[in-house]
Design an enzyme around this catalytic site. Structure first.
Site, PDB file in Angstrom:
ATOM      1  CG  ASP A   1      -2.264   0.604   1.000  1.00 48.14           C
ATOM      2  OD1 ASP A   1      -2.300   1.836   0.815  1.00 48.14           O
ATOM      3  OD2 ASP A   1      -3.295  -0.093   1.022  1.00 48.14           O
TER       4      ASP A   1
ATOM      5  CG  HIS B   1      -5.274   3.749   1.049  1.00 47.57           C
ATOM      6  ND1 HIS B   1      -4.886   2.447   0.867  1.00 47.57           N
ATOM      7  CD2 HIS B   1      -6.533   3.825   0.539  1.00 47.57           C
ATOM      8  CE1 HIS B   1      -5.850   1.760   0.287  1.00 47.57           C
ATOM      9  NE2 HIS B   1      -6.865   2.576   0.073  1.00 47.57           N
TER      10      HIS B   1
ATOM     11  CB  SER C   1      -9.358   0.490   0.158  1.00 50.74           C
ATOM     12  OG  SER C   1      -8.619   0.648  -1.007  1.00 50.74           O
TER      13      SER C   1
END
Length: 476
Positions: free
Chosen positions: A163, A199, A418
């Protein structure tokens, strides 16, 4: 609140993160591979290593699957089938305004003191995803039913978060293996975020948050070990970096690798973009390598409200054989009627849509293995400024850089497939802690067999909605 159609949703949310255009400077949008300084992939099943000229820079040697990630002039490599455009990848998070995580209004990034001081919900109260699954003892009134973490907390397992990198956060202290974590981009920094946002930190919290001091966030498997494999530098991520990170994670003995990323519409039409078929083959090799080592690659299904069963549609990497695809669900109305005395008992009972409701944005179809909590939201509530509309998103660890340039930890919401994928990655850690010798196929079958029916049926949930209590009961 009205239940908007997916077409209406996409029109309103089309500018959100995760639905941008395709490629990096690595290759052109038409899949062309000419030029003096491009990122590309070399297929060593089409050309020998000795035929790759010295002027081509090798970024990643992924010879385990007969691939090189390279930079230079692809035309210098012999054979028309020997090179593949290195495509840009995108994170699968989505909110109505396309912005970053919304911070906790009372206990924001770096602000001290319990949320109860201002009458706002506590951090653990905002974790509807973990409360609905009875993951941990997050309530003052736990009742007489056992919780998932009575059986296991994921000890002895390892999960790679492929990620944007994982930031140093109090709820992730001691979780990230700094020696094995790695930066797979071409920048000069380490595995921590470098301009690509929080994220990966949010994803890591969903998997392994440790609820620091009892006032943080709790992950599904807080005793698993996280490898932070960073594949985004700024907003850019390249497929070659992702594939290299996945192969490395499998080589390092990970039980699962979470990739909450992919290729959005319109880059799902191989007739129009034939280079997608070449990329599918390279992901297939990575998945095969992982499964030989019993690592499961978990991927978010995507946020285009796309029917992946349509003829002529290819959603990567979800539709690659050997990759476990996860669709997103989420409630509508969680804590909207936020009366403090009734929160504890009624937060999950006063919903317009259940926590297993398919999210408006989620991709769906036969490539979905199961669904899991990814967050949802009502566009009318958002447009009308209803306070708390964001409570239906997934709450986890984030960070922010303040006006002094200092990075501060905190908590906030995101939504997207996600956020659904790491729920399953955490579930794999739970199973493997109970059955360390279980094969990838056995673990996947356990997750599918214990999943429960949910609104929308197989189309949106595959085998069903993730059910952690049934899963660990079966695994014990």
């Amino acid at each position: 609140m009205s239940d908007h159609s997916r077409r209406t949703f996409l029109k309103a949310a089309g500018g959100a993160v995760g639905s941008a255009a395709l490629l990096t400077g690595a290759a052109s949008a038409d899949g062309g591979t000419s030029g003096p300084d491009r990122r590309f992939l070399v297929d060593l099943r089409e050309v020998s290593r000795s035929e790759v000229p010295d002027e081509v820079e090798i970024i990643h040697d992924i010879s385990e699957i007969d691939v090189l990630a390279a930079r230079g002039d692809p035309g210098a490599v012999p054979g028309s089938a020997s090179t593949v455009a290195d495509l840009r990848v995108y994170r699968h998070d989505k909110t109505p305004d396309g912005g970053p995580a919304k911070e906790h209004p009372a206990k924001g990034r770096g602000s001290p003191g319990p949320a109860w001081d201002s009458g706002e919900p506590t951090n653990t109260e905002l974790q509807w995803d973990k409360r609905a699954q009875r993951v941990g003892d997050l309530t003052e009134n736990p009742g007489n039913s056992w919780i998932v973490q009575d059986a296991t907390t994921g000890e002895g397992t390892r999960v790679a978060v492929v990620d944007t990198g994982v930031y140093d956060h109090p709820d992730l202290e001691g979780v990230v293996n700094e020696e094995l974590s790695e930066n797979f981009t071409t920048d000069s920094y380490d595995f921590r975020p470098n301009g690509a946002g929080d994220h990966g930190t949010h994803v890591a919290g969903i998997i392994a948050g440790r609820n620091a001091g009892g006032d943080g966030i709790l992950g599904t498997a807080p005793d698993t070990e996280i490898l932070s494999h960073r594949v985004f530098s700024g907003v850019d991520g390249a497929s070659g970096d992702v594939i290299a990170a996945l192969v490395d994670a499998a080589s390092k003995g990970c039980d699962a690798a979470n990739i909450s990323l992919g290729y959005p519409v319109p880059y799902v039409y191989p007739d129009e973009y034939p280079f997608l078929l070449e990329m599918k083959e390279l992901y297939r090799r990575a998945a095969e390598y992982a499964r030989e080592r019993d690592m499961i690659i978990v991927n978010s299904a995507g946020n285009d409200a796309l029917d992946m069963d349509q003829e002529g549609v290819l959603s990567l990497p979800t539709e690659v054989e050997g990759i476990f695809g996860v669709a997103a669900t989420g409630p509508i109305g969680y804590l909207w009627d936020d009366e403090k005395p009734s929160r504890e008992d009624k937060g999950l009972k006063k919903l317009e849509k259940s926590t297993a409701q398919p999210a408006k944005y989620t991709n769906y179809g036969g490539a979905v293995d199961v669904s899991a909590a990814g967050g949802n939201y009502d566009l009318d509530a958002y447009a009308d400024g209803v306070e708390g509309w964001y409570y239906d998103l997934v709450f986890s660890s984030v960070y922010e850089t303040n006006e002094n340039g200092e990075t501060e930890p905190g908590y906030g919401w995101k939504a997207g497939t996600s956020m659904a994928a790491p729920q399953v990655a955490g579930a794999i850690a739970l199973v493997r802690s109970l059955r360390p010798d279980a094969s990838a196929t056995e673990v996947e079958n356990l997750i599918r067999e214990t999943a429960t029916d949910a609104p929308g049926g197989e189309t949106y949930h595959g085998a069903g909605h993730l059910d952690l209590r049934r899963l660990v009961e079966r695994a014990r």
